[in-house]
Design an enzyme around this catalytic site. Sequence first.
Site, PDB file in Angstrom:
ATOM      1  N   LYS A 279      22.498 -31.022 -21.053  1.00  0.00           N
ATOM      2  CA  LYS A 279      23.838 -30.615 -21.472  1.00  0.00           C
ATOM      3  C   LYS A 279      23.924 -29.110 -21.723  1.00  0.00           C
ATOM      4  O   LYS A 279      22.930 -28.412 -21.893  1.00  0.00           O
ATOM      5  CB  LYS A 279      24.282 -31.426 -22.679  1.00  0.00           C
ATOM      6  N   ARG A 314      18.994 -41.540 -23.342  1.00  0.00           N
ATOM      7  CA  ARG A 314      19.644 -41.615 -22.032  1.00  0.00           C
ATOM      8  C   ARG A 314      19.351 -40.304 -21.305  1.00  0.00           C
ATOM      9  O   ARG A 314      19.794 -39.238 -21.747  1.00  0.00           O
ATOM     10  CB  ARG A 314      21.146 -41.842 -22.207  1.00  0.00           C
TER      11      ARG A 314
END
Length: 332
Positions: A279, A314
């Site tokens: 991210k 994840r």
Amino acid sequence: MSVYARPLVQHGAVRPEGAAFLAGGPLWFTHVELLDRDAPPRIVGADDLPAAVAARLVTPRAPIAGLDMAAPQIMGILNVTPDSFSDGGVHFDPEIARRAALEMVGQGAAMIDVGGESTRPGAQAVPEETEIARTAPVIRAIGNASAVPISIDTRKAAVARSALDAGAVLVNDVSGLTHDAMLAPLCSARQVPVCVMHAQGDPATMQQDPRYDDVLLDVYDFLDRQVTALVGHGIVRARIVVDPGIGFGKTQAHNLTLLRNISLFHGLGCPILLGVSRKRFIGTIGEAPQADGRVPGSIAVGLAGLAQGVQILRVHDVAETAQAVRLWMATR
């Protein structure tokens, strides 16, 4: 709820008298930080907690899709989209997607999360027919080749229904089951586990100046309300996973606050999923402008989450994460 209890998580074979095991796993705590919107934080002993609050923190989590929640589990990301922020287009071909899923299983993924709609900041919604055409054949192909549990990453009941018919066993919704009123009844009727994520706004607008009164407590309250609502729909708490939604309607400061205090979410009585892989904030802090160069930072944040008792990571980079988790467990 006006007072929130964040366990101060520790590890080690030698534990003080009265230490409480966290969520039935190997980590433990002797004290908690009590948070209140109207008063300064304070530290109290675990044995000073009300019985109902303590029970949520210590009750062992039931298996999710057959996976043991007392040990870290890795969920491999398989985006069958042309425009996901990190791997858009890479797995758009169904046969390439199937092979990628099997490779992740061999590398250590305990579950594969298949998504057919990009939820990156600024992404536009995809028609449900398109999303079904992208995901259902891939789910069926993976299921024909492996017994790995498959999750469908969707906000839409029609997409989830097709995915479950194709062999998916968990519904992972970035909207926290708020986008489509038919999704919760479907999951209840099918008796499948769900992952409830927090997001402020939808993907198209969520990064346009997100604001909170208190990001940690606001996210907790949203998840608490949604879990309660889902229980009302007939989805038992033992089949609900929660995700604070790192990067979904949050600034870098919001993300870091959630990550530093993520053990608070054990108070919901559900397993916690953490999705930070590649991210933007990892690239900013780690000075890695390209998404595929953020693997070390993604692993560092993931391990920090495991140290606070997070049950599911994840990730895009399964082999590297699995190796790191094995070493993290061996040294602890």
